[in-house]
Scaffold this motif. Structure first.
Motif, PDB file in Angstrom:
ATOM      1  N   GLN A  22      60.518 -45.642  47.882  1.00 47.27           N
ATOM      2  CA  GLN A  22      60.590 -44.152  48.581  1.00 47.27           C
ATOM      3  C   GLN A  22      61.315 -43.165  47.969  1.00 47.27           C
ATOM      4  O   GLN A  22      60.800 -42.108  47.758  1.00 47.27           O
ATOM      5  N   ILE A  38      60.458 -38.811  45.698  1.00 45.28           N
ATOM      6  CA  ILE A  38      61.059 -37.515  45.561  1.00 45.28           C
ATOM      7  C   ILE A  38      61.989 -37.353  44.293  1.00 45.28           C
ATOM      8  O   ILE A  38      62.276 -36.284  43.990  1.00 45.28           O
ATOM      9  N   VAL A  73      71.708 -42.583  48.971  1.00 39.54           N
ATOM     10  CA  VAL A  73      70.689 -41.888  49.308  1.00 39.54           C
ATOM     11  C   VAL A  73      70.668 -40.599  50.103  1.00 39.54           C
ATOM     12  O   VAL A  73      69.962 -39.448  49.689  1.00 39.54           O
ATOM     13  N   LYS A  99      69.030 -37.126  48.803  1.00 41.39           N
ATOM     14  CA  LYS A  99      68.349 -36.286  49.567  1.00 41.39           C
ATOM     15  C   LYS A  99      68.787 -35.014  49.774  1.00 41.39           C
ATOM     16  O   LYS A  99      67.746 -33.970  49.874  1.00 41.39           O
ATOM     17  N   LYS A 116      70.855 -29.007  50.038  1.00 48.21           N
ATOM     18  CA  LYS A 116      71.906 -28.818  51.059  1.00 48.21           C
ATOM     19  C   LYS A 116      73.362 -29.391  50.227  1.00 48.21           C
ATOM     20  O   LYS A 116      73.079 -30.106  49.307  1.00 48.21           O
ATOM     21  N   MET A 159      84.972 -45.464  66.257  1.00 48.83           N
ATOM     22  CA  MET A 159      83.602 -45.324  66.928  1.00 48.83           C
ATOM     23  C   MET A 159      83.110 -46.736  66.881  1.00 48.83           C
ATOM     24  O   MET A 159      82.227 -47.288  67.749  1.00 48.83           O
ATOM     25  N   PHE A 213      58.084 -32.398  59.517  1.00 42.85           N
ATOM     26  CA  PHE A 213      58.392 -31.121  58.837  1.00 42.85           C
ATOM     27  C   PHE A 213      57.519 -30.040  58.982  1.00 42.85           C
ATOM     28  O   PHE A 213      57.686 -28.809  58.619  1.00 42.85           O
ATOM     29  N   ASP A 228      71.339 -32.658  61.314  1.00 46.97           N
ATOM     30  CA  ASP A 228      69.885 -33.162  60.900  1.00 46.97           C
ATOM     31  C   ASP A 228      69.611 -34.205  59.704  1.00 46.97           C
ATOM     32  O   ASP A 228      70.286 -34.191  58.995  1.00 46.97           O
ATOM     33  N   LEU A 265      66.926 -36.327  57.684  1.00 48.30           N
ATOM     34  CA  LEU A 265      65.359 -36.155  57.530  1.00 48.30           C
ATOM     35  C   LEU A 265      65.077 -37.891  56.868  1.00 48.30           C
ATOM     36  O   LEU A 265      66.057 -38.311  55.998  1.00 48.30           O
ATOM     37  N   ALA A 266      64.095 -38.273  57.224  1.00 44.37           N
ATOM     38  CA  ALA A 266      63.888 -39.584  56.694  1.00 44.37           C
ATOM     39  C   ALA A 266      63.582 -39.325  55.128  1.00 44.37           C
ATOM     40  O   ALA A 266      63.245 -38.454  54.546  1.00 44.37           O
ATOM     41  N   LEU A 267      63.635 -40.549  54.535  1.00 47.22           N
ATOM     42  CA  LEU A 267      63.536 -40.507  52.935  1.00 47.22           C
ATOM     43  C   LEU A 267      61.988 -40.107  52.833  1.00 47.22           C
ATOM     44  O   LEU A 267      61.533 -39.513  51.563  1.00 47.22           O
ATOM     45  N   MET A 307      60.694 -37.697  53.619  1.00 46.62           N
ATOM     46  CA  MET A 307      60.876 -36.135  53.804  1.00 46.62           C
ATOM     47  C   MET A 307      59.687 -35.484  54.633  1.00 46.62           C
ATOM     48  O   MET A 307      59.550 -34.183  54.520  1.00 46.62           O
ATOM     49  N   ARG A 325      76.960 -36.319  67.351  1.00 45.89           N
ATOM     50  CA  ARG A 325      77.705 -37.275  66.907  1.00 45.89           C
ATOM     51  C   ARG A 325      79.068 -37.004  67.318  1.00 45.89           C
ATOM     52  O   ARG A 325      79.481 -35.664  67.439  1.00 45.89           O
ATOM     53  N   TRP A 326      80.137 -37.799  67.889  1.00 46.24           N
ATOM     54  CA  TRP A 326      81.304 -37.412  68.432  1.00 46.24           C
ATOM     55  C   TRP A 326      82.047 -36.798  67.361  1.00 46.24           C
ATOM     56  O   TRP A 326      82.026 -36.828  66.079  1.00 46.24           O
TER      57      TRP A 326
END
Lengths: 249, 626
Positions: free
Chosen positions: A30, A34, A145, A149, A155, A170, B75, B255, B257-259, B261, B269-270
């Motif tokens: 996968q 990208i 990953v 990504k 980002k 946690m 997306f 956020d 995003l899955a791989l 995309m 999340r705390w």
């Protein structure tokens, strides 16, 4: 979307981080949707003279590597230091508190001259500018990953700046200090999901210090739990010799 | 809400009922997993632990999990909100945690109701088990009155031997009890006996803080208390206290995003206000950069900010943060210290006669030089001096008299402070005979020192301290304060001149400063050298050209014998430093300390009121100043 070209390079290291990435298997396929991997000695024989992202494993420990590092820096627009050796010097930097001759004698007692090395093993950032890092020994592949990504998305890498304690709590682990052990979790960067502690170990600091760690308090606590200053420093220096030096001044 | 019902069931009946409920509900209860006791889902009610051991996390995690998906999206813009409510029975929650849930219920329902929390809460039945005594030495529920909650649960079980007496609080609880628990005859006397025994056990543990209801005001009054600094010094900012707190509910939104995309999740999340990055905005500005501010914020949320909103302590005294903190920081220590201080403050107001001194006890004496002794004293009434650097006190020995003495310790030094006293007058000569443990009397602090405005002005500047002889003593208060955070200044240069090497004071500290390096430097000189003196020999003015400073970004702070000022100021002027960037601390005879007696006047200025610290440009035209 134009897929960025990615090249992997290794310096002084065990190459275990690269191996971890090869172990991604299904996700690796996968990932190839990208990014384009154009050089990766552990996985392919092709090489490339152009690439956008350089991912470097290993610390900088020989002068002759400087040329190659500079070349990588000139070619890539983004340089990522991957794993503890590249990020903070890692285990290799353990020898930085000893003499070169002493170390050479231990490693190659019969023929120390075979072992070409600088006095110190340093993070990649000591040689060239590094844009991002992926901590750990080995790296957490999930985090690898995530960083890739995020870079592709434009980002920030998005690494935690908080310590391992956050993730450890946690996971509802019993604090190892309660079990009579000592741990570097309070001053070491999270992101590993407290994997060592959750599996019966303690944090030994492979991911490096958080920004602004309270080292004095950490030492006081370890002392309170029965460690003498030598043991404390041994434990703190296992991966973080160079980081601790930077904090002392 | 319905009227409270009282029922009773055998213990076996309760567990059998839970077993039957497993078909319809997931059951979360105290259980053992990998050797640790925690709240988790069970598939066999026999795996439920009946004896309570405090858990690392509170059961809030079932309604507000460590991490949960709040949105799912593709997306190309399809967005779905996720709430994921499941029907659960949360069994065996203790009173402190129930009080915690009550507070979270209020927090998540007010103004904009939180769909994720509330949907989980609506689908849950909470069955509490009452505590008959305090669970361990770290718990302090009895201090904050959280051991008797009246909401936040559906059924409360009280252990009366072979049976549970049940207090049923809600319709949901009534329906659940009717469906699953066998009812035996309700024994009112047994419940009354339980309640009396519980009350006695908690009263024996200590009962609530006398000032519990006034904590918000006490916290307001004490926002600059030294305890914030002393606790922050040890704090690791590890966030553990927040992670384990049953009433902390701050979170981060991320956020992912899955791989592929193509699809992704938005998670919450705390998060923790004790973490350094918590209040950092995208531009890098951090609104709570200092640990001290973060510690203060967290504790104030429990006993001040949110306490005002919820009408009760938002700390429920479960003791989890106390157990989790490796640095031994505890809300109990902080609250009790602030209560103690506020009591002495009130006492002070009653005793506010201007001329009435307060008793102090000498806690430490060191002979510094032949004529100079160091004194550390402590207020008998426990108050702290609360001074600013550069201020002074009136020290008196009854029968001998009063003398103005400058304070040499930095602020926030607890209820102690330090002075260095040269035997020159009646009071100071008499003082030579005093020993540790003896009493003196103090009024003050008085005068105008290096106030917050000046301290702010100093930030980012190169600070040039110029101290001659005993002039180091009043400056030390400010020097040591700035040395705590040298990074706030471009550079700290300390120039110290003495007659001879043996006249130097605070030699250990001078050595320590010399080793600090980075942007801290110390240059010393003596008029007359002795053996082994390796540093400069000569006038203090000779040190000034040795410091590399930019006159546009430098502040000089000068204190020394009267003769020194003139020459130092001349030298500084030669280096192009303007007089509005020079501060001087002046010595004058003072009797009252409060601008009345007239001894200290320079023209129209009372040194004891407007000084002893002056911006030199404010007084350079006063004939009497130097």
């Amino acid at each position: 979307m134009n897929k960025p070209k990615v090249a992997f390079f290794d310096f002084t290291s065990c190459e275990g981080c690269q191996l971890s990435i090869l172990n991604l298997e299904t996700e690796l396929l996968q990932l190839l949707d990208i990014i384009d991997i154009v050089e990766f000695r552990e996985a392919m024989s092709e090489k490339s003279s152009t690439y956008d992202i350089a991912i470097i494993e290993g610390s900088f420990s020989r002068d002759k590597d400087l040329k190659r590092l500079k070349k990588i820096r000139e070619t890539a627009s983004v340089v990522i230091a991957m794993g503890a050796c590249a990020h903070i010097g890692g285990i290799n930097s353990l020898r930085n508190n000893q003499t070169r001759e002493g170390v050479q004698k231990i490693v190659y007692p019969d023929n120390p001259a075979l072992y070409e090395t600088n006095k110190k093993a340093l993070p990649v950032s000591a040689a060239i500018k590094v844009d991002a890092f992926i901590p750990g020994c080995p790296v957490d592949v999930g985090e690898f990953v995530k960083v890739v990504k995020n870079l592709v998305l434009g980002k920030a890498p998005g690494l935690p700046t908080y310590p391992v304690c956050v993730e450890c709590k946690m996971n509802e682990n019993t604090c190892v200090y309660e079990l009579g052990k000592t741990c570097l979790g309070p001053v070491v960067r999270a992101g590993c999901n407290a994997i060592c502690i959750s599996n019966g170990g303690v944090c030994i600091g492979c991911r490096g210090l958080i920004p602004n760690p309270n080292i004095n308090s950490q030492k006081d606590i370890m002392e309170k739990y029965g460690l003498d200053m030598n043991l404390i420093m041994d434990s703190m220096n296992l991966f973080m010799t160079e980081e601790n030096k930077a904090k002392e001044v | 809400m319905t009227t409270v019902l009282n029922k009773q069931s055998t213990k076996d009946g309760v567990f059998d009922g839970l077993g039957r409920a497993l078909g319809e509900y997931k059951i979360a209860a105290l259980t053992k997993k990998d050797g640790k006791v925690l709240f988790d889902y069970v598939t066999d009610v026999r795996k439920i632990e009946q004896d309570y051991t405090p858990t690392v996390l509170s059961p809030k995690k079932f309604f507000f999990p460590q991490e949960e998906v709040i949105l799912e999206y593709t997306f190309d813009g399809k967005v779905t909100a996720k709430t994921n409510p499941e029907k659960i029975v949360l069994f065996g929650v203790r009173p402190c945690d129930i009080t915690g849930i009550k507070i979270l219920d209020e927090a998540f329902s007010e103004s904009h109701g939180d769909p994720n929390y509330l949907s989980k809460r609506e689908n849950s039945v909470i069955i509490g088990i009452d505590c008959k005594s305090v669970c361990d030495e770290d718990a302090f529920c009895y201090r904050v009155n959280s051991q008797n909650p009246e909401s936040g649960f559906d059924i409360m079980l009280h252990d009366i031997g072979n049976n549970y007496s049940m207090t049923i609080m809600t319709d949901k609880g009534r329906d659940f009890a009717e469906n699953y628990f066998d009812s035996s005859l309700f024994d009112y006397a047994a419940l009354a006996k339980f309640n009396i025994e519980k009350k006695e056990a908690f009263a024996k543990a200590g009962g609530p803080w006398e000032d519990l209801d006034n904590l918000p005001e006490i916290f307001e009054e004490n926002s600059n208390h030294k305890i914030w600094e002393t606790e922050a010094e040890r704090c690791l900012s590890c966030g553990s206290c927040i992670m384990v707190c049953p009433t902390c509910y701050c979170f981060d939104v991320i956020d992912e995003l899955a791989l592929s995309m193509k699809v992704g999740d938005r998670l919450r999340r705390w998060d923790a206000c004790m973490l350094r990055s918590f209040a950092e905005v995208a531009g890098g500005e951090n609104f709570r950069e200092e640990v001290e501010n973060r510690v203060k914020h967290r504790i104030n949320r429990k006993f001040n900010f949110l306490m005002k909103k919820h009408g009760q302590s938002v700390c429920v005294g479960c003791g989890r943060c106390v157990r989790a903190c490796l640095a031994d920081i505890s809300p109990v220590t902080i609250v009790e210290e602030l209560i103690k201080t506020s009591k002495t403050l009130k006492l002070e107001v009653k005793n506010n006669n201007l001329y009435l001194p307060e008793k102090v006890t000498i806690t430490r004496i060191e002979q510094f030089t032949e004529n100079e002794k160091f004194f550390e004293v402590e207020f008998d009434n426990g108050r702290s001096l609360g001074h600013e650097p550069g201020q002074f006190v009136q020290l008196s020995i009854l029968g001998i008299g009063e003398a103005a003495i400058s304070i040499s310790s930095p602020p926030s030094y607890g209820n102690r402070f330090e002075m260095v006293i040269r035997a020159v007058g009646d009071v100071t000569n008499k003082l030579k005979t005093f020993k540790t443990g003896e009493n003196l009397f103090i009024r003050g602090p008085f005068g105008h020192g290096f106030d917050e405005k000046i301290q702010k002005e100093m930030e980012g500047k190169h600070i040039l301290y110029i101290a001659g002889g005993i002039g180091y003593v009043p400056l030390r208060s400010l020097i040591n304060l700035t040395l705590k955070h040298p990074e706030k200044y471009e550079k700290l240069s300390i120039l110290y001149g003495c007659k001879t090497p043996s006249a130097r004071m605070f030699t250990d500290e001078l050595e320590y400063i010399a080793e600090m390096r980075n942007n801290v430097e110390i240059l010393e000189t003596v008029d007359i050298s002795e053996d082994k003196w390796l540093q400069h020999c000569g006038l203090i003015t000779e040190l000034i050209p040795m410091v590399d400073f930019n006159p546009d970004n430098t502040i000089a702070i000068i204190c020394g014998p009267p003769v020194m000022y003139k020459y130092v100021i001349q030298t500084l002027k030669k280096q192009r430093l303007t007089t509005n960037n020079m501060f001087v601390s002046l010595e004058r005879r003072m009797k009252c300390g409060v601008g009345k007696c007239g001894h200290c006047q320079i023209d129209d200025i009372y040194v004891c009121q407007e000084g002893p610290v002056f911006r030199f440009s404010d007084i350079e035209n006063k004939e009497e100043a130097l």
